[in-house]
Design a protein around this motif. Structure first.
Motif, PDB file in Angstrom:
ATOM      1  N   ALA A 100     -15.965 -38.506  13.731  1.00 26.21           N
ATOM      2  CA  ALA A 100     -16.709 -37.344  14.210  1.00 26.21           C
ATOM      3  C   ALA A 100     -17.209 -36.459  13.076  1.00 26.21           C
ATOM      4  CB  ALA A 100     -15.847 -36.522  15.163  1.00 26.21           C
ATOM      5  N   VAL A 101     -16.649 -36.589  11.889  1.00 25.82           N
ATOM      6  CA  VAL A 101     -17.109 -35.774  10.757  1.00 25.82           C
ATOM      7  C   VAL A 101     -17.720 -36.636   9.661  1.00 25.82           C
ATOM      8  CG1 VAL A 101     -15.469 -33.929  11.211  1.00 25.82           C
ATOM      9  CG2 VAL A 101     -14.809 -35.798   9.683  1.00 25.82           C
ATOM     10  N   GLN A 102     -17.822 -37.929   9.895  1.00 25.06           N
ATOM     11  CA  GLN A 102     -18.435 -38.810   8.914  1.00 25.06           C
ATOM     12  C   GLN A 102     -19.949 -38.823   9.079  1.00 25.06           C
ATOM     13  OE1 GLN A 102     -16.529 -42.585   9.516  1.00 25.06           O
ATOM     14  NE2 GLN A 102     -14.706 -42.027   8.361  1.00 25.06           N
ATOM     15  N   LYS A 103     -20.639 -39.184   7.984  1.00 24.15           N
ATOM     16  CA  LYS A 103     -22.089 -39.307   8.001  1.00 24.15           C
ATOM     17  C   LYS A 103     -22.479 -40.695   7.517  1.00 24.15           C
ATOM     18  CE  LYS A 103     -23.074 -34.425   7.048  1.00 24.15           C
ATOM     19  NZ  LYS A 103     -23.808 -33.490   6.143  1.00 24.15           N
ATOM     20  N   SER A 104     -23.559 -41.215   8.074  1.00 24.01           N
ATOM     21  CA  SER A 104     -24.051 -42.526   7.659  1.00 24.01           C
ATOM     22  C   SER A 104     -25.566 -42.470   7.541  1.00 24.01           C
ATOM     23  CB  SER A 104     -23.646 -43.602   8.674  1.00 24.01           C
ATOM     24  OG  SER A 104     -24.191 -44.852   8.307  1.00 24.01           O
ATOM     25  N   ASP A 105     -26.097 -43.115   6.488  1.00 20.49           N
ATOM     26  CA  ASP A 105     -27.554 -43.168   6.326  1.00 20.49           C
ATOM     27  C   ASP A 105     -28.137 -44.416   6.960  1.00 20.49           C
ATOM     28  OD1 ASP A 105     -26.718 -45.156   4.618  1.00 20.49           O
ATOM     29  OD2 ASP A 105     -27.715 -44.346   2.836  1.00 20.49           O
ATOM     30  N   ASN A 106     -27.311 -45.106   7.772  1.00 22.15           N
ATOM     31  CA  ASN A 106     -27.809 -46.277   8.472  1.00 22.15           C
ATOM     32  C   ASN A 106     -27.141 -46.383   9.833  1.00 22.15           C
ATOM     33  OD1 ASN A 106     -25.535 -48.537   8.468  1.00 22.15           O
ATOM     34  ND2 ASN A 106     -25.450 -47.508   6.470  1.00 22.15           N
ATOM     35  N   TYR A 107     -27.738 -47.205  10.678  1.00 22.13           N
ATOM     36  CA  TYR A 107     -27.197 -47.445  12.017  1.00 22.13           C
ATOM     37  C   TYR A 107     -27.138 -48.952  12.194  1.00 22.13           C
ATOM     38  CZ  TYR A 107     -26.725 -46.866  17.148  1.00 22.13           C
ATOM     39  OH  TYR A 107     -26.288 -46.884  18.455  1.00 22.13           O
ATOM     40  N   TYR A 108     -25.931 -49.480  12.216  1.00 24.11           N
ATOM     41  CA  TYR A 108     -25.721 -50.924  12.263  1.00 24.11           C
ATOM     42  C   TYR A 108     -26.493 -51.641  11.154  1.00 24.11           C
ATOM     43  CZ  TYR A 108     -23.271 -50.134  16.608  1.00 24.11           C
ATOM     44  OH  TYR A 108     -22.363 -49.694  17.549  1.00 24.11           O
ATOM     45  N   GLY A 109     -26.457 -51.047   9.962  1.00 25.43           N
ATOM     46  CA  GLY A 109     -27.052 -51.674   8.793  1.00 25.43           C
ATOM     47  C   GLY A 109     -28.525 -51.397   8.574  1.00 25.43           C
ATOM     48  N   VAL A 110     -29.167 -50.712   9.506  1.00 27.58           N
ATOM     49  CA  VAL A 110     -30.591 -50.388   9.370  1.00 27.58           C
ATOM     50  C   VAL A 110     -30.711 -48.954   8.864  1.00 27.58           C
ATOM     51  CG1 VAL A 110     -32.799 -50.154  10.553  1.00 27.58           C
ATOM     52  CG2 VAL A 110     -31.191 -51.934  11.259  1.00 27.58           C
ATOM     53  N   ARG A 111     -31.356 -48.765   7.735  1.00 28.03           N
ATOM     54  CA  ARG A 111     -31.502 -47.434   7.157  1.00 28.03           C
ATOM     55  C   ARG A 111     -32.368 -46.545   8.062  1.00 28.03           C
ATOM     56  NH1 ARG A 111     -30.009 -45.943   2.333  1.00 28.03           N
ATOM     57  NH2 ARG A 111     -31.753 -44.477   2.147  1.00 28.03           N
ATOM     58  N   THR A 112     -31.914 -45.318   8.216  1.00 26.84           N
ATOM     59  CA  THR A 112     -32.597 -44.392   9.108  1.00 26.84           C
ATOM     60  C   THR A 112     -33.225 -43.210   8.370  1.00 26.84           C
ATOM     61  OG1 THR A 112     -30.451 -43.334   9.488  1.00 26.84           O
ATOM     62  CG2 THR A 112     -31.189 -44.957  11.121  1.00 26.84           C
ATOM     63  N   ALA A 113     -33.090 -43.170   7.060  1.00 32.37           N
ATOM     64  CA  ALA A 113     -33.637 -42.061   6.278  1.00 32.37           C
ATOM     65  C   ALA A 113     -35.156 -41.976   6.459  1.00 32.37           C
ATOM     66  CB  ALA A 113     -33.292 -42.234   4.802  1.00 32.37           C
ATOM     67  N   ASN A 114     -35.639 -40.740   6.598  1.00 28.61           N
ATOM     68  CA  ASN A 114     -37.071 -40.463   6.720  1.00 28.61           C
ATOM     69  C   ASN A 114     -37.715 -41.116   7.944  1.00 28.61           C
ATOM     70  OD1 ASN A 114     -37.149 -38.954   4.238  1.00 28.61           O
ATOM     71  ND2 ASN A 114     -37.084 -40.911   3.149  1.00 28.61           N
ATOM     72  N   GLN A 115     -36.912 -41.401   8.959  1.00 23.07           N
ATOM     73  CA  GLN A 115     -37.409 -41.965  10.207  1.00 23.07           C
ATOM     74  C   GLN A 115     -37.274 -40.936  11.324  1.00 23.07           C
ATOM     75  OE1 GLN A 115     -38.731 -45.001  10.798  1.00 23.07           O
ATOM     76  NE2 GLN A 115     -37.625 -46.596   9.696  1.00 23.07           N
ATOM     77  N   GLY A 161     -16.412 -46.660  23.295  1.00 21.47           N
ATOM     78  CA  GLY A 161     -15.774 -46.039  22.139  1.00 21.47           C
ATOM     79  C   GLY A 161     -16.352 -46.555  20.836  1.00 21.47           C
ATOM     80  N   ALA A 162     -16.556 -47.872  20.762  1.00 23.69           N
ATOM     81  CA  ALA A 162     -17.149 -48.463  19.559  1.00 23.69           C
ATOM     82  C   ALA A 162     -18.564 -47.956  19.335  1.00 23.69           C
ATOM     83  CB  ALA A 162     -17.144 -49.988  19.675  1.00 23.69           C
ATOM     84  N   ALA A 163     -19.333 -47.821  20.418  1.00 23.39           N
ATOM     85  CA  ALA A 163     -20.710 -47.332  20.301  1.00 23.39           C
ATOM     86  C   ALA A 163     -20.736 -45.897  19.788  1.00 23.39           C
ATOM     87  CB  ALA A 163     -21.411 -47.420  21.657  1.00 23.39           C
ATOM     88  N   LYS A 164     -19.829 -45.066  20.279  1.00 24.51           N
ATOM     89  CA  LYS A 164     -19.778 -43.673  19.821  1.00 24.51           C
ATOM     90  C   LYS A 164     -19.376 -43.596  18.353  1.00 24.51           C
ATOM     91  CE  LYS A 164     -18.579 -41.780  24.373  1.00 24.51           C
ATOM     92  NZ  LYS A 164     -17.531 -41.086  25.173  1.00 24.51           N
ATOM     93  N   ARG A 165     -18.464 -44.467  17.926  1.00 29.00           N
ATOM     94  CA  ARG A 165     -18.031 -44.438  16.525  1.00 29.00           C
ATOM     95  C   ARG A 165     -19.163 -44.778  15.575  1.00 29.00           C
ATOM     96  NH1 ARG A 165     -13.524 -46.909  18.798  1.00 29.00           N
ATOM     97  NH2 ARG A 165     -14.070 -48.975  18.032  1.00 29.00           N
ATOM     98  N   ALA A 166     -20.169 -45.490  16.051  1.00 24.97           N
ATOM     99  CA  ALA A 166     -21.333 -45.796  15.210  1.00 24.97           C
ATOM    100  C   ALA A 166     -22.426 -44.748  15.361  1.00 24.97           C
ATOM    101  CB  ALA A 166     -21.886 -47.174  15.559  1.00 24.97           C
ATOM    102  N   LEU A 167     -22.619 -44.252  16.580  1.00 26.80           N
ATOM    103  CA  LEU A 167     -23.740 -43.353  16.842  1.00 26.80           C
ATOM    104  C   LEU A 167     -23.530 -41.966  16.240  1.00 26.80           C
ATOM    105  CD1 LEU A 167     -26.433 -42.695  18.135  1.00 26.80           C
ATOM    106  CD2 LEU A 167     -25.251 -42.333  20.322  1.00 26.80           C
ATOM    107  N   ILE A 168     -22.335 -41.417  16.356  1.00 28.91           N
ATOM    108  CA  ILE A 168     -22.108 -40.060  15.869  1.00 28.91           C
ATOM    109  C   ILE A 168     -22.344 -39.951  14.360  1.00 28.91           C
ATOM    110  CG2 ILE A 168     -20.305 -38.313  15.497  1.00 28.91           C
ATOM    111  CD1 ILE A 168     -19.335 -38.870  18.341  1.00 28.91           C
ATOM    112  N   PRO A 169     -21.787 -40.831  13.526  1.00 26.80           N
ATOM    113  CA  PRO A 169     -22.095 -40.732  12.091  1.00 26.80           C
ATOM    114  C   PRO A 169     -23.569 -40.951  11.778  1.00 26.80           C
ATOM    115  CG  PRO A 169     -20.116 -42.044  12.432  1.00 26.80           C
ATOM    116  CD  PRO A 169     -20.740 -41.836  13.780  1.00 26.80           C
TER     117      PRO A 169
END
Length: 242
Positions: free
Chosen positions: A22-37, A97-105
């Motif tokens: 819940a406090v982590q950040k990720s610049d990708n979603y399932y390996g796809v970069r989301t920066a500037n999108q 639960g798995a989907a939320k663990r990926a989506l929130i970051p």
């Protein structure tokens, strides 16, 4: 059953202690970069995402074990801690639960100038965002809470979710996460409709398939025809040792 129970408990404790998602950040979603999108996240919240009305026997067994394990923890530990761990076991051990663990970051990891929207689909298609919102901490914190509260129920109105995603004119990428097959239209109708919606847009569509009930060929084609890719997550949410 005792071994499965121990595995579930260990998995929950590991998740809680290894850095809360819940406090982590990720610049990708399932390996796809989301920066500037400008990203639209389509999240399947059909009943099967929490083991309800499952078509696959192994997933139904998993849901049963998780519920029994949660009840046991609450009964043996008691109090606030027991209730907390019991609820964590029920939520974290499912596909939802798995989907939320990926989506929130992924949401928290977006930065300006990115914008985003989250659409959920189950009994109906819903969104908290009439328009895409800026990737700003205050908004992201609000949506983190909303995502964490999503509960699974109903069918899989996939066409409706995709149509809602295309209502955001500035969207550059759509991520469709699902564990099942569409219940509001056939595959051919969906492919045709999306092709029409995307003919002048060139929005990249990425599909993420959970569990064993998904239609891989359909999800692959939907992604390939729209400049994205299919990402297989068949075992997402499966914490059981069988």
């Amino acid at each position: 059953m005792k071994h499965a129970f121990r595995v579930v408990i260990a998995a929950v404790v590991t998740t809680l202690l290894s850095g809360c998602y819940a406090v982590q950040k990720s610049d990708n979603y399932y390996g796809v970069r989301t920066a500037n999108q400008n990203v639209v996240f389509l999240l399947d919240r059909s009943g099967s995402m929490e083991g309800k009305d499952e078509g696959v026997a192994s997933a139904a067994v998993q849901a049963q074990v998780l519920n029994r394990s949660a009840d046991t923890v609450q009964r043996k530990m008691g109090g606030v801690v027991g209730n907390f761990l019991g609820n964590q076991i029920r939520s974290e051990g499912s596909k939802m639960g798995a989907a939320k663990r990926a989506l929130i970051p992924a949401v928290r990891g977006l930065e300006p100038p990115s914008r985003y929207a989250v659409v959920t689909f189950g009994g109906q298609v819903d969104t908290w965002h009439d328009q895409m919102v800026p990737a700003a901490p205050a908004q992201q914190n609000i949506d983190m809470v909303r995502i964490n509260q999503v509960a699974a129920s109903g069918g899989t109105p996939m066409l409706g979710a995709l149509e809602r995603g295309f209502l955001y004119p500035e969207a550059t990428a759509i991520f469709l996460l699902t564990d099942g097959q569409p219940t509001d239209a056939g595959n051919a109708a969906i492919l045709s409709r999306v092709a029409a919606l995307n003919s002048n847009r060139r929005v990249a569509i990425y599909t993420i398939g959970f569990g064993d009930d998904k239609d891989i060929a359909f999800l692959q084609r939907l992604a390939q025809e729209n400049g994205g890719e299919y990402i297989d997550q068949t075992n997402a949410g499966n914490w059981l040792p069988f």
